[in-house]
Design a protein around this motif. Structure first.
Motif, mmCIF file in Angstrom:
data_model
loop_
_atom_site.group_PDB
_atom_site.id
_atom_site.type_symbol
_atom_site.label_atom_id
_atom_site.label_comp_id
_atom_site.label_asym_id
_atom_site.label_seq_id
_atom_site.Cartn_x
_atom_site.Cartn_y
_atom_site.Cartn_z
ATOM 1 N N ASP A 1 7.421 9.775 9.491
ATOM 2 C CA ASP A 1 7.221 8.092 9.175
ATOM 3 C C ASP A 1 5.753 7.940 9.152
ATOM 4 O OD1 ASP A 1 7.197 8.670 11.888
ATOM 5 O OD2 ASP A 1 8.206 6.534 12.377
ATOM 6 N N HIS A 2 5.020 8.734 9.393
ATOM 7 C CA HIS A 2 3.601 8.636 9.569
ATOM 8 C C HIS A 2 2.879 8.856 8.207
ATOM 9 C CE1 HIS A 2 2.661 8.995 14.010
ATOM 10 N NE2 HIS A 2 3.955 8.557 14.033
ATOM 11 N N SER A 3 1.534 8.726 7.864
ATOM 12 C CA SER A 3 1.042 8.701 6.678
ATOM 13 C C SER A 3 0.809 10.273 6.432
ATOM 14 C CB SER A 3 -0.511 8.174 6.611
ATOM 15 O OG SER A 3 -0.370 6.778 6.910
ATOM 16 N N VAL B 1 0.909 -1.344 0.072
ATOM 17 C CA VAL B 1 -0.026 -0.083 0.040
ATOM 18 C C VAL B 1 0.965 1.398 -0.008
ATOM 19 C CG1 VAL B 1 -1.894 -1.066 0.983
ATOM 20 C CG2 VAL B 1 -0.208 0.059 2.378
ATOM 21 N N LYS B 2 1.904 1.241 -0.450
ATOM 22 C CA LYS B 2 2.837 2.390 -0.298
ATOM 23 C C LYS B 2 2.366 3.364 -1.285
ATOM 24 C CE LYS B 2 7.196 0.070 1.230
ATOM 25 N NZ LYS B 2 6.572 -1.004 1.717
ATOM 26 N N GLY B 3 2.233 4.536 -0.883
ATOM 27 C CA GLY B 3 1.555 5.645 -1.686
ATOM 28 C C GLY B 3 0.131 5.332 -1.890
ATOM 29 N N LYS B 4 -0.538 4.338 -1.246
ATOM 30 C CA LYS B 4 -1.814 4.386 -1.512
ATOM 31 C C LYS B 4 -2.725 5.025 -0.315
ATOM 32 C CE LYS B 4 -1.007 0.261 -4.582
ATOM 33 N NZ LYS B 4 -1.272 -1.087 -4.668
ATOM 34 N N THR B 5 -3.922 5.165 -0.544
ATOM 35 C CA THR B 5 -5.193 5.539 0.354
ATOM 36 C C THR B 5 -5.830 4.465 0.826
ATOM 37 O OG1 THR B 5 -4.995 7.933 -0.310
ATOM 38 C CG2 THR B 5 -6.927 6.928 0.860
ATOM 39 N N GLY C 1 2.998 1.681 5.092
ATOM 40 C CA GLY C 1 3.670 2.689 4.167
ATOM 41 C C GLY C 1 2.511 3.357 3.446
ATOM 42 N N ALA C 2 1.133 3.529 3.906
ATOM 43 C CA ALA C 2 0.221 3.921 3.237
ATOM 44 C C ALA C 2 0.206 5.575 3.277
ATOM 45 C CB ALA C 2 -1.178 3.505 4.024
ATOM 46 N N TYR D 1 -4.369 4.077 12.249
ATOM 47 C CA TYR D 1 -3.550 4.931 11.630
ATOM 48 C C TYR D 1 -2.135 4.568 12.016
ATOM 49 C CZ TYR D 1 -7.456 8.129 11.431
ATOM 50 O OH TYR D 1 -9.027 8.838 11.216
ATOM 51 N N GLU D 2 -1.619 3.792 12.992
ATOM 52 C CA GLU D 2 -0.463 3.544 13.506
ATOM 53 C C GLU D 2 0.075 2.448 12.231
ATOM 54 O OE1 GLU D 2 -0.782 2.308 17.355
ATOM 55 O OE2 GLU D 2 -0.671 4.252 18.286
#
Length: 552
Positions: free
Chosen positions: A239-241, A155-159, A200-201, A193-194
């Motif tokens: 490092d958070h969304s 999900v890197k870069g995804k919502t 990597g969202a 959220y954590e």
């Protein structure tokens, strides 16, 4: 008219190993005037809702020190009344609509009534553009339970779009992969959220549903709009969304339909172990906003009554002094969330308990009165104390947490959040027996109250803390009257401008509850017992490890 109820703690039974005879009786005189006066002052418009970092904080701190000193407390942090808590105030400005494109129909959600969004990143600008949207069910990764909603997914870069609570929250009993009806930490929005950040969202959006969230959209809107507090961090939380927030249920249904999916069907599928995340048909999310960033240091307030023979053993009384400050305007234009019940009442009880204990004289153990900051921002003040304890956790016996005293007439019971978790239950039951009352388990464990107040920050370090609410079985009117009070508070006052001081309140029930807090704390401070967590409890091993290196 005096509402005072003499509390006589019952003689200790054989099961109360090590408890001193001195704890067998107590006769608290809790000042009704103090409860009223402190609550009224802290919740007045002068304090502007007691937001950390605001002028209201400075007034709150000065007033608490004044009251702590008058009560007979000593400064608790090496001669200081304060523990600095480094925070960052983040205020979203110029928030664009949350737009979804690429599906069957474009959607544009308005900030406030349809969605709320923010960030934990300490940065002046957030630009999320064309981020692919994926539904990840409950957003849980729990290897010990064999459950991973992110299995095989990048999900890197995804919502990610996430459901609130646990998959088994609708279960009628306490049996299921996540404790059935009782919420686990996996069900809390903070965990969602954590975990999304760990995966990597780029953004994480929780779908609001009133029953599993345990509050209406009005609470989400008032809590998320305006300034937000986060703990300061060396990496600025990069490092958070990029963006986190909530969307309304109707908007979620429309979003899923735009992506060629049925919300109800996928929500049902997400309850089953082995659920696989579902991309929403090429739908992409975009949102942008500016961030006003202000670093500041808020403060926990600490006062003590030094112990005598075992002064290096500590009993805690905690309450959070903060509230939301300026918030979403009510129809009458009032934009101050005064936080009279939540938690001016608990802070007033802290002062009244300090008074009563000082008048009763010192106890063998040191009593610590801790008013913490930024509870409303995610337990930040107590979490900071937890990681930077003024008094060692291994030498902290336990204590009580006071969050929102109930301003209803007297009840036959108190509702214990986390009943059965530790041996503190025995102290509570003896105190209640002296009033002819009983302790009952929370009827709505799916609401996750155990993870929503400051006692949790101490439990994580193994310190047993007792947290109870006023009773739901009122002497006059029974459970129906108790439910009516709770419903009115949650719908009309909780986290809104209507949580204001009412001169007509009936304090008799709150006074009885304050006397129970006194009896429990006083007995702990006089005792030589070290209450344990129940066998198998999630915090038992932490406590056992910390106590293994301690003496006494």
């Amino acid at each position: 008219m005096s509402f005072g109820i003499a509390l006589m703690l019952a003689a200790c039974g054989a099961a109360d190993k090590g408890e001193s005879a001195a704890s067998a009786s107590a006769n608290p005189v809790i000042s009704l005037d103090t409860l009223r006066t402190v609550t009224e002052r802290l919740s007045s418009d002068e304090f502007e809702g007691r937001e950390p970092g605001s002028p209201g904080e400075a007034k709150t701190l000065a007033y608490l020190v004044e009251r702590f000193q008058a009560a007979g407390l000593k400064p608790g942090n090496e001669g200081s009344w304060f523990q600095d808590v480094p925070l960052v105030e983040l205020t979203a400005q110029n928030v664009s609509p949350l737009s979804f494109t690429g599906g069957k129909a474009p959607l544009s959600l308005a900030y406030g009534p349809q969605m709320v969004v923010g960030t934990n990143r300490v940065t002046p600008r957030i630009d999320l553009k064309d981020s692919e949207v994926v539904f990840v069910g409950y957003g849980i990764n729990a290897p010990e339970r064999g459950w991973n909603d992110y299995a095989g997914l990048d999900v890197k870069g995804k919502t990610v779009v996430i459901l609130i609570n646990d998959p088994d929250w609708e279960t009628k009993n306490l049996e299921g992969p996540f404790g059935g009806r009782a919420m686990t930490y996996y069900g809390r929005w903070t965990y969602k959220y954590e975990e999304a950040a760990r995966q990597g969202a780029a953004a994480a959006l929780i779908v609001h549903q009133t029953e599993p969230a345990a509050y209406g959209w009005n609470v989400v809107q008032s809590s998320w709009t305006g300034a937000q507090q986060v703990a300061d961090a060396a990496n600025g939380h990069m490092d958070h969304s990029q963006a986190v927030g909530w969307i309304g249920l109707d908007q979620a249904r429309a979003l899923f339909a735009s992506g060629g999916q049925d919300f109800a069907r996928l929500a049902a599928a997400a309850k089953v172990k082995g659920f696989k995340a579902v991309p929403l048909g090429g739908v992409k999310a975009s949102v942008s906003f500016d961030m006003n960033v202000r670093k500041h240091s808020s403060k926990n307030v600490i006062g003590i009554l030094p112990g005598t023979s075992r002064a290096d053993e500590y009993v805690l009384y905690t309450a959070h002094w903060d509230h939301l400050g300026r918030c979403e305007k009510a129809p009458d234009g009032d934009d101050i969330c005064n936080g009279a019940i939540d938690n001016a009442t608990g802070t007033a009880a802290l002062v009244a308990l300090a008074q009563a204990n000082a008048k009763a004289g010192p106890t063998p153990r040191t009593q610590v009165f801790l008013a913490v900051t930024a509870e409303e921002s995610g337990l930040l003040g107590s979490a900071y104390y937890g990681s930077n304890p003024v008094f060692p956790h291994a030498r902290t016996v336990g204590g009580v947490n006071i969050d929102a005293m109930q301003l209803a007439p007297p009840a036959r019971n108190v509702v214990v959040v986390g009943k059965g978790k530790s041996e503190l239950d025995g102290f509570l039951e003896r105190a209640l027996a002296a009033q002819g009352r009983v302790a009952t388990a929370e009827p709505t464990p799916e609401k996750g109250f155990y993870y929503r107040s400051d006692h949790f920050s101490f439990a994580k370090y193994g310190v047993p803390m007792l947290y109870f609410d006023g009773g739901d079985d009122l002497v006059k009117g029974g459970k129906a009257a108790g439910a009516a009070y709770a419903e009115d508070y949650e719908k009309n006052r909780y986290h809104g401008p209507a949580d204001e001081f009412n001169p007509g309140w009936d304090w008799s029930g709150a006074l009885r509850d304050a006397q129970v807090y006194y009896a429990v704390g006083r007995a702990l401070a006089q005792s030589d017992a070290w209450p344990k967590w129940a066998p198998g409890d999630e915090f038992r091993a932490i406590r056992d490890r910390s106590r293994s290196g301690a003496t006494g």
